[in-house]
Design a protein around this motif. Structure first.
Motif, PDB file in Angstrom:
ATOM      1  N   ASN A 108       0.883  -1.028   0.067  1.00 48.97           N
ATOM      2  CA  ASN A 108       0.044  -0.033  -0.008  1.00 48.97           C
ATOM      3  C   ASN A 108       0.972   1.234   0.090  1.00 48.97           C
ATOM      4  O   ASN A 108       0.293   2.291   0.150  1.00 48.97           O
ATOM      5  CB  ASN A 108      -0.994   0.093   1.124  1.00 48.97           C
ATOM      6  N   LEU A 113       0.873   2.437  -5.236  1.00 45.15           N
ATOM      7  CA  LEU A 113      -0.395   3.104  -5.690  1.00 45.15           C
ATOM      8  C   LEU A 113      -0.390   3.910  -7.010  1.00 45.15           C
ATOM      9  O   LEU A 113      -1.196   3.938  -7.854  1.00 45.15           O
ATOM     10  CB  LEU A 113      -0.843   4.036  -4.605  1.00 45.15           C
ATOM     11  N   GLN A 114       0.820   4.419  -7.251  1.00 44.64           N
ATOM     12  CA  GLN A 114       1.046   5.060  -8.311  1.00 44.64           C
ATOM     13  C   GLN A 114       1.290   4.118  -9.497  1.00 44.64           C
ATOM     14  O   GLN A 114       0.762   4.417 -10.592  1.00 44.64           O
ATOM     15  CB  GLN A 114       2.563   5.748  -8.251  1.00 44.64           C
ATOM     16  N   LEU A 116      -0.414   1.313  -9.635  1.00 43.75           N
ATOM     17  CA  LEU A 116      -1.827   0.924 -10.062  1.00 43.75           C
ATOM     18  C   LEU A 116      -2.551   2.056 -10.742  1.00 43.75           C
ATOM     19  O   LEU A 116      -3.283   1.577 -11.975  1.00 43.75           O
ATOM     20  CB  LEU A 116      -2.806   0.786  -8.610  1.00 43.75           C
ATOM     21  N   LYS A 117      -2.378   3.262 -10.790  1.00 44.36           N
ATOM     22  CA  LYS A 117      -2.927   4.414 -11.570  1.00 44.36           C
ATOM     23  C   LYS A 117      -2.193   4.300 -12.815  1.00 44.36           C
ATOM     24  O   LYS A 117      -2.721   4.609 -13.868  1.00 44.36           O
ATOM     25  CB  LYS A 117      -2.818   5.705 -10.857  1.00 44.36           C
ATOM     26  N   GLN A 122      -6.081   2.107 -12.921  1.00 45.95           N
ATOM     27  CA  GLN A 122      -7.108   1.968 -12.029  1.00 45.95           C
ATOM     28  C   GLN A 122      -7.184   3.670 -11.691  1.00 45.95           C
ATOM     29  O   GLN A 122      -6.420   4.391 -11.665  1.00 45.95           O
ATOM     30  CB  GLN A 122      -6.403   1.360 -10.744  1.00 45.95           C
ATOM     31  N   GLN A 124      -9.285   6.245  -9.026  1.00 43.79           N
ATOM     32  CA  GLN A 124      -9.109   6.516  -7.556  1.00 43.79           C
ATOM     33  C   GLN A 124      -9.899   5.640  -6.567  1.00 43.79           C
ATOM     34  O   GLN A 124      -9.426   5.168  -5.718  1.00 43.79           O
ATOM     35  CB  GLN A 124      -9.271   8.105  -7.285  1.00 43.79           C
ATOM     36  N   GLN A 126     -10.863   2.495  -7.441  1.00 43.83           N
ATOM     37  CA  GLN A 126     -10.556   1.428  -7.402  1.00 43.83           C
ATOM     38  C   GLN A 126      -9.070   1.111  -6.365  1.00 43.83           C
ATOM     39  O   GLN A 126      -8.777   0.340  -5.979  1.00 43.83           O
ATOM     40  CB  GLN A 126     -10.130   1.132  -8.836  1.00 43.83           C
ATOM     41  N   ILE A 127      -8.309   2.349  -6.529  1.00 41.49           N
ATOM     42  CA  ILE A 127      -7.166   2.426  -5.549  1.00 41.49           C
ATOM     43  C   ILE A 127      -7.477   2.379  -4.256  1.00 41.49           C
ATOM     44  O   ILE A 127      -6.975   1.756  -3.621  1.00 41.49           O
ATOM     45  CB  ILE A 127      -6.106   3.592  -6.305  1.00 41.49           C
ATOM     46  N   ASP A 128      -8.507   3.071  -3.855  1.00 44.35           N
ATOM     47  CA  ASP A 128      -9.049   3.110  -2.431  1.00 44.35           C
ATOM     48  C   ASP A 128      -9.377   1.884  -2.173  1.00 44.35           C
ATOM     49  O   ASP A 128      -9.184   1.514  -0.978  1.00 44.35           O
ATOM     50  CB  ASP A 128      -9.987   4.369  -2.372  1.00 44.35           C
ATOM     51  N   TRP A 130      -8.274  -1.118  -3.427  1.00 44.37           N
ATOM     52  CA  TRP A 130      -7.346  -1.885  -3.033  1.00 44.37           C
ATOM     53  C   TRP A 130      -6.673  -1.685  -1.677  1.00 44.37           C
ATOM     54  O   TRP A 130      -6.355  -2.415  -0.905  1.00 44.37           O
ATOM     55  CB  TRP A 130      -6.318  -1.708  -4.096  1.00 44.37           C
ATOM     56  N   TYR A 131      -6.500  -0.301  -1.370  1.00 40.87           N
ATOM     57  CA  TYR A 131      -5.908   0.019  -0.130  1.00 40.87           C
ATOM     58  C   TYR A 131      -6.578  -0.503   0.946  1.00 40.87           C
ATOM     59  O   TYR A 131      -6.142  -1.106   1.966  1.00 40.87           O
ATOM     60  CB  TYR A 131      -5.732   1.547   0.025  1.00 40.87           C
TER      61      TYR A 131
END
Length: 210
Positions: A108, A113-114, A116-117, A122, A124, A126-128, A130-131
């Motif tokens: 995480n 995260l970068q 993933l984006k 992905q 935001q 979807q990233i959130d 995941w987190y």
């Protein structure tokens, strides 16, 4: 002594707590991770891993990786102790610390995260998601290890494990994770935050906070 740090870095947060608990004075040197300052050639000369924190000693020696730095501080400044005296207790505290630092945090952190984006496209939301998924997975494991009879992660005084727990809970709050399922974890967090050493180390109270 210098600490290369970033206000939002969990790893640097751990070391700030440990330094405060030990009463060790340091000069912060700010490395802005979101702007990529850790990837610049000049910082590579400081830390070839291109990570924070880095602890630079008065003789110019440099240490990296938060748990290694905390263990170094424990050896050089043994009081107050952040590891128990007994071998079994030390092993338990190291296990709890690594549960956070090696299991929860790495998947995480900012570079994941970068990726993933930027690489995987992905958004935001979807990233959130995941987190929060991995926060829930990790905190459930941590909750199962904590005992209601203890004030802190191990006994009635803060240890290296508490230095790891607190930044992880800050991250969970930042991403609006549901923390209700982890009463022992949150009780320990609240006990830690009553102490000046933890409160003074939090991201919002750093000079480089945004």
């Amino acid at each position: 002594m210098k600490l290369y740090t970033y206000f939002r870095s969990s790893a640097a947060f751990r070391v700030r707590i440990a330094l405060n608990l030990k009463g060790v004075q340091y000069q912060p040197v700010f490395v802005h991770l979101a702007k990529g300052e850790h990837r610049k050639p000049e910082y590579a000369k400081v830390n070839p891993q291109a990570l924070v924190p880095t602890l630079e000693l008065d003789d110019g020696s440099r240490l990296n990786q938060s748990l290694a730095i905390i263990e170094f501080l424990e050896e050089m400044h043994p009081s107050p102790a952040l590891l128990p005296k007994d071998a079994l207790g030390r092993a338990r505290v190291r296990s709890l610390s690594n549960l956070v630092a090696s299991e929860i945090h790495p998947i995480n952190n900012l570079r994941v995260l970068q990726h993933l984006k930027r690489a995987l496209g992905q958004n935001q939301e979807q990233i959130d998601t995941w987190y929060r998924y991995w926060i829930a997975d990790g905190l459930a494991k941590l909750e199962a290890e904590l005992q209601s009879k203890n004030r802190f992660c191990h006994g009635d005084a803060p240890t290296m494990a508490d230095c790891c727990l607190v930044p992880q809970v800050f991250n969970a709050k930042r991403y609006h994770s549901d923390l209700a399922p982890y009463p022992n974890t949150m009780r320990v967090f609240d006990e830690c935050m009553k102490l000046e050493a933890f409160d003074r180390a939090q991201p919002a109270k750093q000079p480089d906070a945004e």
